[in-house]
Design an enzyme around this catalytic site. Structure first.
Site, PDB file in Angstrom:
ATOM      1  CG  ASP A  86      -1.718  -1.222   1.420  1.00 24.41           C
ATOM      2  OD1 ASP A  86      -2.061  -1.829   0.392  1.00 24.41           O
ATOM      3  OD2 ASP A  86      -2.014  -1.593   2.571  1.00 24.41           O
ATOM      4  CG  MET A 138      -5.704  -5.100  -2.658  1.00 21.35           C
ATOM      5  SD  MET A 138      -4.608  -6.381  -2.003  1.00 21.35           S
ATOM      6  CE  MET A 138      -5.812  -7.638  -1.571  1.00 21.35           C
ATOM      7  NE  ARG A 152     -19.879  -7.029 -18.703  1.00 18.15           N
ATOM      8  CZ  ARG A 152     -21.039  -6.636 -19.213  1.00 18.15           C
ATOM      9  NH1 ARG A 152     -21.647  -5.561 -18.739  1.00 18.15           N
ATOM     10  NH2 ARG A 152     -21.614  -7.301 -20.198  1.00 18.15           N
ATOM     11  NE  ARG A 188      -0.995  -9.634   0.507  1.00 22.24           N
ATOM     12  CZ  ARG A 188      -2.023  -9.908   1.319  1.00 22.24           C
ATOM     13  NH1 ARG A 188      -2.939  -8.993   1.567  1.00 22.24           N
ATOM     14  NH2 ARG A 188      -2.139 -11.077   1.874  1.00 22.24           N
TER      15      ARG A 188
END
Ligand code: F6P
Length: 340
Positions: free
Chosen positions: A128, A170, A264, A273
């Site tokens: 992150d 993420m 979509r 990850r």
């Protein structure tokens, strides 16, 4: 001669093995021995550890995940667990510990340093990139590469079908992955937690883009982004994704409803990850690992190795875990130039 322990805690990320390998190499060079603690802080609670040598750490540089395994632990740890960690650290004959992890792992390290005098050095990992005190943590570059490659793929199918594709990436509390992968992947709109989503504005810019003859759009949204005016969602800590409430799906539905364009959604999830670390993360992990051993040699405990202006140095762990590092506002302004 010193005995150094190393553990990897929190969620995994590419580059952890690069750090482990570097710590072992540098330690052996210094005449130190290394104990690998299994499954993060739990390994110290349960006394689960083994010696790491050149043989065990050879051939792991390019391997994703962590050969030590990991577990999720949050501060404050139960008193009994803190005591068990200190007890097993001493029983293992260790002089110092390297804790490789993100915010939660480092908060536990800080507690143990401040309350029990554990001689610990931190190494920052985070896909992150939300840890303060370092320009970059390792793992982030790989996640951005993976997300960019996915955006490229989704671009061609969006274009062929004249669709809008919303790509959820993420990033938890911050929009670093969305911002950098969005720029690299040529996204038309990038939505991040740092700026609440103005749905009206998003729909207008898609419509104006379509009026210009562009019959498809790519929207990258960070999983922690919020819609303006909506109540803040329950925040997560490291661990079960309480916060992951399908923002991609929610905005895709709203956009389709409001614009009438077929939409979509694609949620990239843990693909970001997993797998092999990028060259950048292998090098950063290696530099961090070597520096961590240097800090131990100098008895600089309670520190986290860091990267600032491409130089490796260190900061107090307390600085690194104080608050989340928000996205670079200048970079976000650049992204706005290319929006819609
Ligand atoms: O912090 C890294 C991260 O991958 C976040 O981007 C994500 O929200 C979270 O971990 C997912 O955690 P878990 O693997 O427990 O679902």
């Amino acid at each position: 001669m010193k005995k150094i322990g190393i553990l990897t805690g929190g969620v995994d990320c590419p580059g952890l093995n690069s750090v482990i390998r570097a710590v072992v190499r540098k330690s052996l060079h210094e005449g130190y021995v290394v104990t690998g603690i299994k499954n993060g802080w739990n390994g110290l609670v349960e006394n689960d550890m083994r010696v790491l040598d050149l043989r065990i750490t050879s051939g792991i540089l390019d391997r994703g995940g962590t050969i030590l395994g990991t577990s999720l632990c949050h501060s404050p740890l139960e008193t009994e667990k803190m005591a068990a960690i200190m007890e097993n650290f001493k029983r293992g004959g260790m002089d110092a510990l390297i804790a490789v992890g993100g915010e939660n792992t480092l908060k536990v390290a800080l507690d143990l340093y401040e309350q029990n005098g554990l001689p610990v050095v931190g190494v920052p990992k985070s896909i992150d990139n939300a840890l303060s005190g370092t320009d970059y943590a390792f793992g982030f570059d790989t996640a951005v590469d993976v997300a960019t490659a996915c955006i490229d793929r989704l671009h061609t199918t969006a274009e062929s079908h004249h669709r809008i594709i919303v790509i959820e990436v993420m990033g938890r509390h911050t929009g670093w992955i969305a911002l950098e992968a969005g720029i690299a992947g040529g996204a038309n709109i990038i939505l991040v937690p740092e700026y609440p989503i103005d749905l009206q504005e998003v729909c207008e810019s898609i419509s104006s883009r379509h009026k210009r003859g562009k019959t498809f759009s790519i929207i990258v949204v960070s999983e922690g982004a919020k819609i303006k005016g909506q109540a803040a969602r329950e925040n997560d800590d490291e661990g079960p994704r309480k916060h992951a409430d399908n923002i991609g799906k929610i905005i895709a539905n709203l956009i389709e409803e409001k614009t009438g364009y077929e939409t979509r959604v694609s949620v990239l999830g843990h693909i970001q990850r997993g797998g092999s670390p990028s060259a950048y993360d292998r090098i950063l992990g290696t530099r961090f690992g070597v520096k961590a051993v240097d800090l131990i040699k100098e008895s600089q405990f309670g520190k986290m190795v860091n990267l600032h202006n491409n130089k490796i140095n260190c900061v107090d762990i307390s600085e690194a875990v104080k608050k989340h590092k928000s996205i670079n506002k200048d970079l976000f302004s650049i992204a706005q130039l290319f929006s819609a």
